[in-house]
Design a protein around this motif. Structure first.
Motif, PDB file in Angstrom:
ATOM      1  N   ASP A 224      29.576  -2.226  17.324  1.00 22.55           N
ATOM      2  CA  ASP A 224      29.537  -3.648  17.008  1.00 22.55           C
ATOM      3  C   ASP A 224      30.837  -4.356  17.405  1.00 22.55           C
ATOM      4  O   ASP A 224      30.820  -5.496  17.892  1.00 22.55           O
ATOM      5  N   ILE A 227      30.874  -4.905  21.155  1.00 24.02           N
ATOM      6  CA  ILE A 227      30.009  -6.013  21.547  1.00 24.02           C
ATOM      7  C   ILE A 227      30.673  -7.352  21.235  1.00 24.02           C
ATOM      8  O   ILE A 227      30.570  -8.310  22.015  1.00 24.02           O
ATOM      9  N   GLU A 228      31.361  -7.426  20.106  1.00 24.28           N
ATOM     10  CA  GLU A 228      32.082  -8.651  19.762  1.00 24.28           C
ATOM     11  C   GLU A 228      33.166  -8.952  20.799  1.00 24.28           C
ATOM     12  O   GLU A 228      33.395 -10.112  21.164  1.00 24.28           O
ATOM     13  N   GLY A 231      31.471 -10.420  23.769  1.00 19.88           N
ATOM     14  CA  GLY A 231      31.093 -11.796  23.482  1.00 19.88           C
ATOM     15  C   GLY A 231      32.271 -12.754  23.510  1.00 19.88           C
ATOM     16  O   GLY A 231      32.116 -13.942  23.833  1.00 19.88           O
ATOM     17  N   ARG A 247      20.942  -4.731  19.517  1.00 21.88           N
ATOM     18  CA  ARG A 247      22.129  -5.502  19.163  1.00 21.88           C
ATOM     19  C   ARG A 247      22.275  -6.717  20.087  1.00 21.88           C
ATOM     20  O   ARG A 247      23.290  -6.883  20.760  1.00 21.88           O
ATOM     21  N   ARG A 248      21.257  -7.518  20.139  1.00 20.51           N
ATOM     22  CA  ARG A 248      21.283  -8.731  20.956  1.00 20.51           C
ATOM     23  C   ARG A 248      22.235  -9.755  20.346  1.00 20.51           C
ATOM     24  O   ARG A 248      22.286  -9.922  19.127  1.00 20.51           O
ATOM     25  N   GLN A 249      23.009 -10.417  21.220  1.00 21.30           N
ATOM     26  CA  GLN A 249      23.926 -11.457  20.768  1.00 21.30           C
ATOM     27  C   GLN A 249      23.912 -12.581  21.800  1.00 21.30           C
ATOM     28  O   GLN A 249      23.900 -12.322  23.013  1.00 21.30           O
ATOM     29  N   SER A 250      23.927 -13.807  21.345  1.00 20.38           N
ATOM     30  CA  SER A 250      23.779 -14.945  22.250  1.00 20.38           C
ATOM     31  C   SER A 250      24.892 -15.036  23.283  1.00 20.38           C
ATOM     32  O   SER A 250      24.678 -15.540  24.392  1.00 20.38           O
ATOM     33  N   ALA A 251      26.075 -14.542  22.939  1.00 22.94           N
ATOM     34  CA  ALA A 251      27.217 -14.646  23.860  1.00 22.94           C
ATOM     35  C   ALA A 251      27.300 -13.468  24.829  1.00 22.94           C
ATOM     36  O   ALA A 251      28.232 -13.392  25.628  1.00 22.94           O
ATOM     37  N   VAL A 252      26.319 -12.556  24.771  1.00 24.01           N
ATOM     38  CA  VAL A 252      26.361 -11.338  25.583  1.00 24.01           C
ATOM     39  C   VAL A 252      25.058 -11.209  26.378  1.00 24.01           C
ATOM     40  O   VAL A 252      23.981 -11.502  25.865  1.00 24.01           O
ATOM     41  N   HIS A 254      22.733  -8.528  29.008  1.00 31.58           N
ATOM     42  CA  HIS A 254      22.521  -7.123  29.343  1.00 31.58           C
ATOM     43  C   HIS A 254      22.051  -7.005  30.786  1.00 31.58           C
ATOM     44  O   HIS A 254      21.047  -7.618  31.161  1.00 31.58           O
TER      45      HIS A 254
END
Length: 294
Positions: A224, A227-228, A231, A247-252, A254
């Motif tokens: 995590d 990933i941060e 992002g 672990r989908r994140q709007s700022a990242v 794939h």
């Protein structure tokens, strides 16, 4: 040669000192010191070169430690096999699992195993691949989750095959492409797992084959957190596709990694030729039942 003195010596080396070794073998520091001294007197040569508060292995000590680890593991196998012959009804399963992918792959297996065999004591440890391999080699655990290919001294059963994906900031110029190679990312800083993790080695070896050395700006054991960092725009990280998808994140974003030799092959490994208790064999049978053909 007594196993008691040999175990004391092995633990002094493994734990990095007499104090920690004493805690491991549930003895006093003076008892451990006497045991090592007794072993040295029996063998007839010093095993440790005591320099101030440090102890360094002598050449003879290196030989005794290397073979001692194997002897102690074989002794544990012998005792376990004798227990089975005596009709042991209860037992223990010792599992070593890596932090990457354990919850997804092994938690359902663990729950099913406990449901089928409620009398078995399951002992879990979680470490990076290098430490798990050492624990498996020493006979401290029955199985270790590991990426293959692995050491020839281990057998394995594949649990899952997954491609890697590159996690990049949403503003990265390659966003929009379906897949990328490592060469495409050579100008992007890398965020990698720590050196004790197999994925660290996988990525670096692939970069070497691609002809460049990446700029590593951060290393971590926490998915995590990595990933941060992606992002926040620090660089690119790499995860198995199934884990990244959770672990989908709007700022990242794939991007599938199209790179030979980087596929994530997670397997359950065990020492080749080692005796497997009934509890251990039941675990292996379950792994094969659930993941047959993966």
């Amino acid at each position: 040669m007594e196993f008691r003195t040999l175990r004391a010596f092995v633990e002094v080396v493994r734990q990095g000192g007499f104090s920690q070794a004493a805690k491991t073998v549930f003895a006093t520091q003076s008892t451990v010191s006497k045991a090592v001294k007794q072993l040295e007197e029996e063998i007839g040569v010093p095993l440790l070169d005591r320099i101030g508060h440090r102890s360094v292995l002598t050449v003879a000590g290196e030989v005794v430690y290397r073979r001692g680890v194997r002897l102690l593991a074989d002794r544990d196998d012998l005792l376990a096999e004798l227990d089975e012959i005596r009709g042991l009804k209860r037992g223990a399963l010792r599992l070593g699992l890596p932090p990457v992918g354990s919850s997804t792959l092994f938690a359902p297996l663990f729950a099913l195993y406990r449901q089928r065999y409620p009398g078995i004591d399951v002992r879990l440890v979680e470490h990076g691949s290098a430490q798990l391999a050492e624990s498996l080699r020493a006979g401290e655990i029955d199985f270790a989750g590991a990426l293959i290919p692995t050491s020839e001294e281990f057998d394995w059963q594949v649990v899952r095959r997954e491609p890697l994906v590159a996690l990049v900031p949403a503003s990265h110029p390659l966003v929009g492409r379906r897949s990328v190679t490592l060469a495409d990312l050579r100008e992007t800083p890398f965020i990698l797992f720590e050196s004790g993790f197999a994925l660290h080695r996988v990525v670096l070896d692939a970069c070497q084959r691609a002809g460049f050395e990446p700029n590593i700006v951060a290393q971590s054991s926490q998915i995590d957190f990595m990933i941060e960092l992606v992002g926040a725009g620090l660089g690119a990280a790499f995860l198995p596709r199934m884990i990244a998808a959770q672990r989908r994140q709007s700022a990242v974003r794939h991007l599938l990694l199209d790179e030979p030799g980087t596929e994530w092959h997670m397997a359950m490994t065990w020492r080749r030729g080692a005796f497997l208790s009934a509890a251990a064999q039941a675990w292996l049978d379950l792994v094969r039942e659930i993941h047959n053909g993966d």
